[in-house]
Design a protein around this motif. Sequence first.
Motif, short mmCIF file in Angstrom:
data_model
loop_
_atom_site.label_atom_id
_atom_site.label_comp_id
_atom_site.label_asym_id
_atom_site.label_seq_id
_atom_site.Cartn_x
_atom_site.Cartn_y
_atom_site.Cartn_z
N TRP A 98 0.80 -1.23 0.00
CA TRP A 98 0.00 0.00 0.00
C TRP A 98 0.83 1.27 0.00
CZ3 TRP A 98 -4.63 0.99 -1.50
CH2 TRP A 98 -5.57 -0.06 -1.54
N THR A 99 1.98 1.25 0.70
CA THR A 99 2.77 2.48 0.79
C THR A 99 3.37 2.86 -0.55
OG1 THR A 99 3.23 1.94 3.11
CG2 THR A 99 4.59 3.64 2.12
N ARG A 100 3.52 1.92 -1.45
CA ARG A 100 3.93 2.24 -2.82
C ARG A 100 3.02 3.30 -3.44
NH1 ARG A 100 2.03 -1.52 -5.38
NH2 ARG A 100 3.07 -1.31 -7.39
N MET A 101 1.78 3.37 -2.95
CA MET A 101 0.76 4.25 -3.53
C MET A 101 0.54 5.53 -2.72
SD MET A 101 -0.36 2.50 -6.16
CE MET A 101 -1.93 3.29 -6.51
N ILE A 102 1.37 5.80 -1.71
CA ILE A 102 1.04 6.86 -0.76
C ILE A 102 0.95 8.24 -1.42
CG2 ILE A 102 3.44 7.30 -0.06
CD1 ILE A 102 2.36 7.69 2.82
N GLU A 103 1.72 8.48 -2.47
CA GLU A 103 1.66 9.79 -3.13
C GLU A 103 0.31 9.99 -3.81
OE1 GLU A 103 5.32 11.56 -3.53
OE2 GLU A 103 4.87 10.55 -1.65
N LYS A 104 -0.28 8.90 -4.28
CA LYS A 104 -1.61 8.99 -4.89
C LYS A 104 -2.70 8.94 -3.83
CE LYS A 104 -4.20 7.27 -8.88
NZ LYS A 104 -4.20 6.31 -10.02
N PRO A 131 1.65 14.17 -3.32
CA PRO A 131 3.10 14.10 -3.54
C PRO A 131 3.86 14.61 -2.32
CG PRO A 131 2.02 14.95 -5.50
CD PRO A 131 0.96 14.88 -4.42
N GLY A 132 4.97 13.96 -2.02
CA GLY A 132 5.81 14.36 -0.90
C GLY A 132 5.44 13.75 0.43
N GLU A 133 4.36 12.96 0.47
CA GLU A 133 3.89 12.43 1.76
C GLU A 133 4.80 11.35 2.34
OE1 GLU A 133 1.37 13.40 3.78
OE2 GLU A 133 1.09 15.10 2.45
N LEU A 134 5.47 10.57 1.49
CA LEU A 134 6.37 9.55 2.03
C LEU A 134 7.57 10.22 2.70
CD1 LEU A 134 7.07 6.60 2.46
CD2 LEU A 134 8.18 6.59 0.21
N ALA A 135 8.10 11.26 2.06
CA ALA A 135 9.26 11.95 2.62
C ALA A 135 8.97 12.57 3.99
CB ALA A 135 9.75 13.03 1.65
N GLN A 187 9.58 5.77 5.15
CA GLN A 187 10.41 5.91 3.95
C GLN A 187 11.62 4.97 4.02
OE1 GLN A 187 12.48 9.70 3.39
NE2 GLN A 187 11.97 9.63 1.21
N ARG A 188 12.23 4.89 5.19
CA ARG A 188 13.37 3.98 5.36
C ARG A 188 12.98 2.54 5.07
NH1 ARG A 188 13.90 0.59 9.05
NH2 ARG A 188 12.53 1.65 10.54
#
Length: 234
Positions: A168-174, A178-182, A188-189
């Motif tokens: 699921w985290t592969r899709m977090i920007e969608k 954008p920028g939410e994983l960072a 992110q690690r």
Amino acid sequence: KRRNSMLKFYYNTGPNPMKVALFLEESGIEYQAIPVDTRRGDQHKDEYLKINPNAKAPTIIDNDITVFDSNAILLYLAEKTGQFLPDNSLASKSKLYSWLMFVATGIGPYSGQSVHFQHMAPEKIKYAINRYTFEAERHYDILDSRLGSNQFMLGDNYTIVDMAVWGWTRMIEKVIAPGELAKRKNLQRLMEEINQRPASQRAENIASSNQHNFKMEIDEEASKYMFPQNEMLK
């Protein structure tokens, strides 16, 4: 090479099938990848509904055993192979079940609805977008907090919970923006660690390696298959 008894994996490249693809590649289980092309309506065909009445991917058939729902499949495969599980104590199992169900009942549904109302819904309903993006953010923040004191979701060992999180985290920007994983350094690690594993790279390439081109556009036909409730509004 492939035998009739080989595990059959009915998949597409959505978050839930990708969790299972990652496990299969990590474990080395031989499998036959069978595409379920959602935008062409494969999930509604009679032969698929016989093995998955919920009309979703993924599904596996392991000899005479059929399992659907990605989290059930992860548990089944992990128990069958003895791989990517914590130790057998009740304390460890309690963490496994709790966090796997957290992904299943929280991360997945809120992420899916957030994507739908932001990107797929015919109307941009502010309340719905706010509701689901807020809950998605809250759930991903919980993952990030958990990973602040653990290398992996259950501690020092890479397990099926991490695979579920990765899907699921592969899709977090969608899911959010954008920028939410960072913004979530611990999550992110984990993603960077899993993305560096050869198995995740093979999982990401499952469609191309099996020479299947999934339909990408959401035209009127695809919308009918994916969002049948919209037909009721006409």
